[in-house]
Design a protein around this motif. Structure first.
Motif, PDB file in Angstrom:
ATOM      1  N   ARG A 229       0.381  14.357  45.682  1.00 20.05           N
ATOM      2  CA  ARG A 229       1.769  14.149  46.082  1.00 20.05           C
ATOM      3  C   ARG A 229       2.092  12.650  46.199  1.00 20.05           C
ATOM      4  NH1 ARG A 229       6.379  14.536  45.162  1.00 20.05           N
ATOM      5  NH2 ARG A 229       7.797  13.793  46.765  1.00 20.05           N
ATOM      6  N   GLU A 232       2.907  11.335  43.046  1.00 21.64           N
ATOM      7  CA  GLU A 232       4.007  12.067  42.398  1.00 21.64           C
ATOM      8  C   GLU A 232       3.551  12.807  41.147  1.00 21.64           C
ATOM      9  OE1 GLU A 232       7.579   9.770  42.085  1.00 21.64           O
ATOM     10  OE2 GLU A 232       7.394   9.019  44.128  1.00 21.64           O
ATOM     11  N   LEU A 258       2.183  23.562  49.736  1.00 18.62           N
ATOM     12  CA  LEU A 258       2.973  22.618  48.924  1.00 18.62           C
ATOM     13  C   LEU A 258       4.029  21.936  49.790  1.00 18.62           C
ATOM     14  CD1 LEU A 258       3.374  24.776  45.697  1.00 18.62           C
ATOM     15  CD2 LEU A 258       2.427  22.453  45.763  1.00 18.62           C
ATOM     16  N   TYR A 263       5.782  18.601  48.625  1.00 15.14           N
ATOM     17  CA  TYR A 263       6.335  19.036  47.338  1.00 15.14           C
ATOM     18  C   TYR A 263       7.606  19.846  47.563  1.00 15.14           C
ATOM     19  CZ  TYR A 263       2.531  17.457  44.336  1.00 15.14           C
ATOM     20  OH  TYR A 263       1.644  16.673  43.641  1.00 15.14           O
TER      21      TYR A 263
END
Ligand code: ZN
Ligand code: FE
Ligand code: FE
Ligand code: ZN
Length: 281
Positions: A229, A232, A258, A263
């Motif tokens: 994360r 990215e 997530l 996310y």
């Protein structure tokens, strides 16, 4: 298609609007159920999209219990394409799960180029000839330098990322499957691997399959996913279903993880072009 489960129960499944990009078929020799049954389960779960990603023919050994034969690949592709054209209520994508085998890159690319896939998923299941995720060979972990093994795994997976063959890499920390973990901190193995993934611009799979394996956690684990994360790196979502009832398995937990790491969307593919889908809940 007739779905008999009451909608109140469906609402609690936590799968509505999601995708499952990792479905196998009996062609691999170790999965059960007709393709139509996988799709029926996806409809029941109200998934918006599924992708078949059966095992690409292994080029370094012939084992009908591990993958389809090379001659079967055209039939697999046309079977999934036919299904994609006839099914309504869920989009069906044509994917494939391809072993990254150092030395076989050109041969792999040549075979893949004959077919129009929606996405090509790279995976490492073999390290220097050893099928390390195969329960038949689990004894080979005993007495091994586990840190060296993990370093080798992430080195090869990093080569897969840089090979240009793949759109997404499956179950990125599969090496933990049987719970053999190094005592040492492995963060920098994750980091140098993820630098290669970010540079190559491909996606990683969040797979719920690991929850049902001895290790008992998602691939990748939460700490690893957090590093994804931060960079990215886009992620897809899959169950690695080898039977219809495994489609969309443990999705509520996957979405929760997530979301915890930040996310807000997952990656989708069509003819090898990446799109994104906002997480529906
Ligand atoms: Zn399999
Ligand atoms: Fe796999
Ligand atoms: Fe798989
Ligand atoms: Zn898999």
């Amino acid at each position: 298609m007739h779905v008999s489960t009451p909608s109140g129960i469906l609402g609690d499944m936590g799968t509505s609007g999601l995708v499952d990009y990792h479905l196998h078929t009996p062609r691999c020799g170790h999965a059960v159920g007709d393709l139509e049954e996988y799709v029926a389960r996806a409809l029941q779960l109200k998934l918006s999209e599924v992708g078949f990603s059966d095992h690409f023919p292994l080029l370094h050994l012939r084992d009908p219990s591990l993958s389809m034969a090379l001659e079967e690949l055209p039939d697999y592709v046309s079977e999934v394409n036919r299904l994609a054209e006839t099914v309504s209520g869920v989009r069906v994508r044509v994917g494939i799960e391809v072993d990254y085998l150092p030395g076989y890159e050109e041969k792999t690319a040549e075979i893949l180029s004959a077919h129009a896939f929606d996405y090509i998923m790279g995976a490492v299941h073999f390290l220097d000839g050893w099928g390390f995720d195969d329960p038949r060979y689990v004894d080979c972990y005993r007495g091994r330098d586990l840190y060296g093994l993990w370093a080798r795994y992430f080195q090869v997976l990093g080569e897969a990322a840089g090979s240009g063959l793949f759109d997404v890499l499956a179950h990125p920390d599969l090496i933990k499957k049987f719970g053999f973990r190094p005592r040492e901190d492995v963060t920098h193995l994750y980091v140098s691997f993820l630098d290669r993934v970010a540079a190559a611009g491909l996606a990683l799979e969040v797979s719920t399959a690991g929850l049902s394996k001895p290790v008992g956690e998602m691939y990748p684990g939460e700490d690893f996913l957090r590093l994804c994360r931060e960079r990215e790196i886009p992620v897809t979502l899959g169950s690695d279903a080898h039977s219809p009832r495994e489609v969309g398995r443990d999705y509520r937990a996957a979405v929760a993880m997530l979301r915890r790491v930040g996310y807000r969307e997952i990656a989708l593919f069509e003819r090898r072009r990446r799109n994104s889908l906002p997480l529906p809940f």
